[in-house]
Design a protein around this motif. Structure first.
Motif, mmCIF file in Angstrom:
data_model
loop_
_atom_site.group_PDB
_atom_site.id
_atom_site.type_symbol
_atom_site.label_atom_id
_atom_site.label_comp_id
_atom_site.label_asym_id
_atom_site.label_seq_id
_atom_site.Cartn_x
_atom_site.Cartn_y
_atom_site.Cartn_z
ATOM 1 N N HIS A 1 0.822 -1.036 -0.049
ATOM 2 C CA HIS A 1 0.023 0.188 0.050
ATOM 3 C C HIS A 1 0.881 1.408 0.100
ATOM 4 N N LEU A 2 1.873 1.332 0.828
ATOM 5 C CA LEU A 2 2.558 2.521 0.897
ATOM 6 C C LEU A 2 3.282 2.715 -0.370
ATOM 7 N N HIS A 3 3.683 1.604 -1.176
ATOM 8 C CA HIS A 3 4.450 1.607 -2.107
ATOM 9 C C HIS A 3 3.526 2.112 -3.575
ATOM 10 N N LYS A 4 2.148 1.607 -3.487
ATOM 11 C CA LYS A 4 1.323 2.185 -4.496
ATOM 12 C C LYS A 4 0.947 3.722 -4.148
ATOM 13 N N SER A 5 0.921 4.009 -2.977
ATOM 14 C CA SER A 5 0.783 5.319 -2.516
ATOM 15 C C SER A 5 2.066 6.522 -2.865
ATOM 16 N N GLY A 6 3.009 5.845 -3.226
ATOM 17 C CA GLY A 6 4.184 6.698 -3.912
ATOM 18 C C GLY A 6 5.061 7.137 -2.748
ATOM 19 N N LEU A 7 4.829 6.387 -1.541
ATOM 20 C CA LEU A 7 5.605 6.851 -0.255
ATOM 21 C C LEU A 7 6.822 6.261 -0.094
#
Length: 158
Positions: free
Chosen positions: A116-122
């Motif tokens: 999720h953090l990767h998909k959010s670009g974080l």
């Protein structure tokens, strides 16, 4: 013989005590005028140590576990972001296994949050070129910028 769960609870309690001690010492330093709540310098022009502030954020979160059930405040994504910020400022990345251990969550839950953090670009994920099974995780530029803004905001810096 103690169960693994008892050992983990004991370790968590001890870490919470250590965090509380560091918090008390920081309060005494601030009260003595050698530091400010937002950083560790009496000089308002001096740069704030954001890594120290991030470590303080983690310590305060862990200290709550001494008083409340840990599942009330379980935020594995947040704990991973703060840990990645600290690492970003020193080593820049950590492998998935190390990051999962920072989150105090089951591996499957942590993996979902990493996705999720990767998909959010974080965060960024990079496969190790030597060992393709190993994936290094680091804050993305966007994630780092957000953490810097957050830490400055809670430190009273504009």
């Amino acid at each position: 013989m103690e169960s693994v769960e008892e050992l983990i609870r004991d370790l968590s309690s001890k870490l919470g005590n250590i965090a509380g001690e560091f918090s008390s010492r920081a309060d005494r330093i601030i009260a003595a005028g050698r530091a400010t709540p937002g950083g560790f310098s009496a000089d308002p022009q001096a740069p704030i140590d954001l890594v120290a502030r991030a470590r303080e954020v983690l310590a305060v979160r862990k200290a709550r576990r001494r008083y409340f059930p840990p599942d009330l405040f379980h935020e594995p994504a947040w704990e991973m972001l703060v840990a990645l910020f600290i690492i970003y400022e020193t080593d820049h990345s950590m492998n998935v296994k190390a990051l999962v251990s920072c989150s105090d969550a089951p591996a499957t839950t942590s993996q979902r949050w990493i996705d999720h953090l990767h998909k959010s670009g974080l965060i960024d994920r990079v496969t190790d070129t030597v060992d393709r099974r190993r994936i290094d995780i680091s804050l993305s530029d966007r994630g780092h910028e957000a953490m810097v803004r957050y830490l400055k905001d809670i430190s009273g810096i504009t």
